[in-house]
Structures are given as C-alpha cells and as structure tokens.
Design a protein around this motif. Sequence first.
Motif, PDB file in Angstrom:
ATOM      1  N   SER A 145       0.835  -1.204   0.000  1.00 31.52           N
ATOM      2  CA  SER A 145       0.000   0.000   0.000  1.00 31.52           C
ATOM      3  C   SER A 145       0.871   1.256   0.000  1.00 31.52           C
ATOM      4  O   SER A 145       0.600   2.210  -0.744  1.00 31.52           O
ATOM      5  N   ASN A 146       1.908   1.254   0.827  1.00 32.78           N
ATOM      6  CA  ASN A 146       2.826   2.395   0.873  1.00 32.78           C
ATOM      7  C   ASN A 146       3.522   2.594  -0.472  1.00 32.78           C
ATOM      8  O   ASN A 146       3.706   3.730  -0.921  1.00 32.78           O
ATOM      9  N   TYR A 147       3.887   1.492  -1.106  1.00 37.84           N
ATOM     10  CA  TYR A 147       4.530   1.571  -2.425  1.00 37.84           C
ATOM     11  C   TYR A 147       3.591   2.229  -3.437  1.00 37.84           C
ATOM     12  O   TYR A 147       3.982   3.139  -4.160  1.00 37.84           O
ATOM     13  N   ASN A 148       2.357   1.747  -3.486  1.00 39.08           N
ATOM     14  CA  ASN A 148       1.378   2.304  -4.427  1.00 39.08           C
ATOM     15  C   ASN A 148       1.135   3.788  -4.177  1.00 39.08           C
ATOM     16  O   ASN A 148       1.028   4.573  -5.118  1.00 39.08           O
ATOM     17  N   THR A 149       1.054   4.169  -2.914  1.00 39.75           N
ATOM     18  CA  THR A 149       0.851   5.575  -2.569  1.00 39.75           C
ATOM     19  C   THR A 149       2.068   6.408  -2.972  1.00 39.75           C
ATOM     20  O   THR A 149       1.929   7.485  -3.549  1.00 39.75           O
ATOM     21  N   ARG A 150       3.257   5.888  -2.669  1.00 42.69           N
ATOM     22  CA  ARG A 150       4.492   6.609  -2.982  1.00 42.69           C
ATOM     23  C   ARG A 150       4.676   6.792  -4.487  1.00 42.69           C
ATOM     24  O   ARG A 150       5.115   7.836  -4.951  1.00 42.69           O
ATOM     25  N   VAL A 151       4.294   5.788  -5.253  1.00 44.39           N
ATOM     26  CA  VAL A 151       4.507   5.847  -6.696  1.00 44.39           C
ATOM     27  C   VAL A 151       3.332   6.486  -7.437  1.00 44.39           C
ATOM     28  O   VAL A 151       3.515   7.389  -8.247  1.00 44.39           O
ATOM     29  N   PHE A 152       2.110   6.039  -7.134  1.00 42.21           N
ATOM     30  CA  PHE A 152       0.955   6.463  -7.926  1.00 42.21           C
ATOM     31  C   PHE A 152       0.026   7.432  -7.199  1.00 42.21           C
ATOM     32  O   PHE A 152      -0.946   7.902  -7.776  1.00 42.21           O
ATOM     33  N   GLY A 153       0.313   7.746  -5.960  1.00 36.14           N
ATOM     34  CA  GLY A 153      -0.536   8.656  -5.201  1.00 36.14           C
ATOM     35  C   GLY A 153      -0.358  10.103  -5.630  1.00 36.14           C
ATOM     36  O   GLY A 153       0.437  10.430  -6.519  1.00 36.14           O
ATOM     37  N   ILE A 154      -1.117  10.973  -4.994  1.00 34.59           N
ATOM     38  CA  ILE A 154      -1.007  12.404  -5.268  1.00 34.59           C
ATOM     39  C   ILE A 154       0.429  12.837  -5.015  1.00 34.59           C
ATOM     40  O   ILE A 154       1.005  12.525  -3.983  1.00 34.59           O
ATOM     41  N   ASN A 155       1.005  13.534  -5.967  1.00 35.51           N
ATOM     42  CA  ASN A 155       2.407  13.962  -5.917  1.00 35.51           C
ATOM     43  C   ASN A 155       3.372  12.785  -5.814  1.00 35.51           C
ATOM     44  O   ASN A 155       4.487  12.931  -5.323  1.00 35.51           O
ATOM     45  N   GLY A 156       2.933  11.621  -6.288  1.00 30.86           N
ATOM     46  CA  GLY A 156       3.785  10.435  -6.280  1.00 30.86           C
ATOM     47  C   GLY A 156       4.852  10.503  -7.362  1.00 30.86           C
ATOM     48  O   GLY A 156       4.923  11.444  -8.160  1.00 30.86           O
ATOM     49  N   GLU A 157       5.681   9.476  -7.392  1.00 24.50           N
ATOM     50  CA  GLU A 157       6.797   9.430  -8.337  1.00 24.50           C
ATOM     51  C   GLU A 157       6.316   9.482  -9.787  1.00 24.50           C
ATOM     52  O   GLU A 157       6.984  10.070 -10.641  1.00 24.50           O
ATOM     53  N   TYR A 158       5.164   8.862 -10.077  1.00 23.20           N
ATOM     54  CA  TYR A 158       4.629   8.895 -11.440  1.00 23.20           C
ATOM     55  C   TYR A 158       4.363  10.342 -11.875  1.00 23.20           C
ATOM     56  O   TYR A 158       4.765  10.752 -12.955  1.00 23.20           O
ATOM     57  N   TYR A 159       3.687  11.099 -11.036  1.00 23.94           N
ATOM     58  CA  TYR A 159       3.347  12.481 -11.381  1.00 23.94           C
ATOM     59  C   TYR A 159       4.584  13.377 -11.387  1.00 23.94           C
ATOM     60  O   TYR A 159       4.674  14.310 -12.179  1.00 23.94           O
ATOM     61  N   GLN A 160       5.540  13.065 -10.523  1.00 28.84           N
ATOM     62  CA  GLN A 160       6.790  13.827 -10.528  1.00 28.84           C
ATOM     63  C   GLN A 160       7.565  13.569 -11.824  1.00 28.84           C
ATOM     64  O   GLN A 160       8.121  14.496 -12.416  1.00 28.84           O
ATOM     65  N   LYS A 161       7.581  12.306 -12.251  1.00 29.66           N
ATOM     66  CA  LYS A 161       8.270  11.943 -13.492  1.00 29.66           C
ATOM     67  C   LYS A 161       7.574  12.602 -14.687  1.00 29.66           C
ATOM     68  O   LYS A 161       8.231  13.127 -15.590  1.00 29.66           O
ATOM     69  N   GLN A 162       6.243  12.592 -14.678  1.00 33.20           N
ATOM     70  CA  GLN A 162       5.474  13.226 -15.737  1.00 33.20           C
ATOM     71  C   GLN A 162       5.805  14.717 -15.805  1.00 33.20           C
ATOM     72  O   GLN A 162       6.038  15.266 -16.887  1.00 33.20           O
ATOM     73  N   ASP A 163       5.845  15.357 -14.656  1.00 31.17           N
ATOM     74  CA  ASP A 163       6.168  16.782 -14.591  1.00 31.17           C
ATOM     75  C   ASP A 163       7.584  17.033 -15.099  1.00 31.17           C
ATOM     76  O   ASP A 163       7.817  17.964 -15.878  1.00 31.17           O
ATOM     77  N   GLU A 164       8.519  16.194 -14.673  1.00 27.44           N
ATOM     78  CA  GLU A 164       9.920  16.328 -15.080  1.00 27.44           C
ATOM     79  C   GLU A 164      10.062  16.208 -16.605  1.00 27.44           C
ATOM     80  O   GLU A 164      10.804  16.968 -17.231  1.00 27.44           O
ATOM     81  N   LEU A 165       9.348  15.263 -17.194  1.00 20.37           N
ATOM     82  CA  LEU A 165       9.448  15.041 -18.632  1.00 20.37           C
ATOM     83  C   LEU A 165       8.706  16.110 -19.444  1.00 20.37           C
ATOM     84  O   LEU A 165       9.125  16.459 -20.542  1.00 20.37           O
ATOM     85  N   MET A 166       7.603  16.607 -18.900  1.00 22.42           N
ATOM     86  CA  MET A 166       6.769  17.558 -19.636  1.00 22.42           C
ATOM     87  C   MET A 166       7.246  19.003 -19.525  1.00 22.42           C
ATOM     88  O   MET A 166       6.978  19.800 -20.429  1.00 22.42           O
ATOM     89  N   LYS A 167       7.933  19.354 -18.448  1.00 20.85           N
ATOM     90  CA  LYS A 167       8.333  20.746 -18.229  1.00 20.85           C
ATOM     91  C   LYS A 167       9.095  21.356 -19.407  1.00 20.85           C
ATOM     92  O   LYS A 167       8.749  22.446 -19.854  1.00 20.85           O
ATOM     93  N   PRO A 168      10.130  20.693 -19.942  1.00 16.58           N
ATOM     94  CA  PRO A 168      10.850  21.310 -21.069  1.00 16.58           C
ATOM     95  C   PRO A 168       9.954  21.520 -22.294  1.00 16.58           C
ATOM     96  O   PRO A 168      10.038  22.555 -22.957  1.00 16.58           O
ATOM     97  N   LEU A 169       9.080  20.571 -22.574  1.00 17.43           N
ATOM     98  CA  LEU A 169       8.175  20.692 -23.712  1.00 17.43           C
ATOM     99  C   LEU A 169       7.152  21.801 -23.482  1.00 17.43           C
ATOM    100  O   LEU A 169       6.895  22.618 -24.374  1.00 17.43           O
ATOM    101  N   GLN A 170       6.603  21.856 -22.283  1.00 17.49           N
ATOM    102  CA  GLN A 170       5.655  22.922 -21.956  1.00 17.49           C
ATOM    103  C   GLN A 170       6.319  24.284 -22.038  1.00 17.49           C
ATOM    104  O   GLN A 170       5.701  25.257 -22.475  1.00 17.49           O
ATOM    105  N   SER A 171       7.564  24.353 -21.640  1.00 15.69           N
ATOM    106  CA  SER A 171       8.306  25.609 -21.697  1.00 15.69           C
ATOM    107  C   SER A 171       8.486  26.062 -23.147  1.00 15.69           C
ATOM    108  O   SER A 171       8.305  27.252 -23.472  1.00 15.69           O
ATOM    109  N   LYS A 172       8.819  25.124 -24.041  1.00 13.79           N
ATOM    110  CA  LYS A 172       8.951  25.452 -25.464  1.00 13.79           C
ATOM    111  C   LYS A 172       7.626  25.983 -26.010  1.00 13.79           C
ATOM    112  O   LYS A 172       7.595  26.971 -26.752  1.00 13.79           O
ATOM    113  N   ILE A 173       6.551  25.303 -25.663  1.00 18.83           N
ATOM    114  CA  ILE A 173       5.231  25.698 -26.166  1.00 18.83           C
ATOM    115  C   ILE A 173       4.841  27.058 -25.602  1.00 18.83           C
ATOM    116  O   ILE A 173       4.343  27.920 -26.335  1.00 18.83           O
ATOM    117  N   PHE A 174       5.083  27.282 -24.316  1.00 20.49           N
ATOM    118  CA  PHE A 174       4.763  28.572 -23.718  1.00 20.49           C
ATOM    119  C   PHE A 174       5.548  29.690 -24.394  1.00 20.49           C
ATOM    120  O   PHE A 174       4.999  30.755 -24.686  1.00 20.49           O
TER     121      PHE A 174
END
Length: 179
Positions: free
Chosen positions: A97-126
């Motif tokens: 349960s802790n693993y799932n929360t840490r990875v897929f929960g709010i502000n989890g590693e999945y969302y952090q990774k998504q943000d990390e990958l999308m930031k440069p592209l969003q910056s170009k578009i902006f």
Amino acid sequence: MLKCLKIVFFLMMTASVVQAQKIGFVDSEYILNKHPDYKVVQEELKKQASAWKKEAQNLENEIKEMYNALKAEEVLLTEDMYKERMEDIRQQEKAASNYNTRVFGINGEYYQKQDELMKPLQSKIFDAIDKVSKRNGIAIMFDKAADLSMIYTDPVHDYSDFVIDELGIDENTETEENK
C-alpha cells in the motif's frame, strides 16, 4: 451634470480601450499532439509506469503466495505461529500500500516523473505562445484545453497553428490521434 458627463466620458474611453485589445486562444492539447517530442515523453512515461506497475503486481503476488502458504499450513501451525504469519502478511500488505501511494498517489513518483518530462516541452510551447501573442498583438490568450469553459470559439481567433509554425512542426505530420 458635470459628474454625469465625466462618467459617460469614462465609459466611452473604457469601451474603446476594451475594443482595441485583441483576444485569442490556443488548444494546447492539439499543439502537444502535433509536437514530436510529446510522443517520446509519453513512451518514456509509459515505460516507467509499466515497470512500477510490474513491481506493484509482484508485491501483490507475494501477498497472495503468503496467504496460500498460510492456508496450506494452517492446520500444522500453533496459534502463535499463525498470528506471527498473519502479522507478516499485514506488514507486506502495508508495504504494498505504501509503495502504491508513494509511486501512484497524489504527488507520487509517477506524477513527478510526468512533470519532469513535460516541463521542457511545456516551456517550449509557452515560449512559442508568447512569441505568437506578441507578434500578433494579442492582449489575452486563452487555452481551449484548460479547465476554462469556452462555450463557443470562433476559429478566426485560434492561434494554435501559428504556435505550431513557431515551434517548427510540420503540420502534415501524422499523429496517433489522426491515424
């Protein structure tokens, strides 16, 4: 009377200023789907998410195996041994349960990774939106894909293709959405 004239004059000036401002919109979802880097980002995120899901599934399988082993050996165990095994299972469930929360929960590693990958592209578009807005004298630019409700939009005010041009993207590039 003079006060009324001042108010009328003020309203007329305000109306002319408001009319002079250009308003436009872009569809960031459309722009993202046209950008070749977006597919790369999506694939990398999908690959990472798949690895995390596999790890979560492994933890769930371990718990099932622990339950099956307990069930098979239940008649051979003392009450204390049974309680000890159940406690181990509960600890494993808590860890999963802790693993799932840490990875897929709010502000989890999945969302952090998504943000990390999308930031440069969003910056170009902006940056491209900023250049297009300034070049076309746009005072206010909305994003059609955002949570802002746009009930009607006249395509004449859509600057999405200008942003795509600014990014140097070939508009004829086929995307997953268009296939």
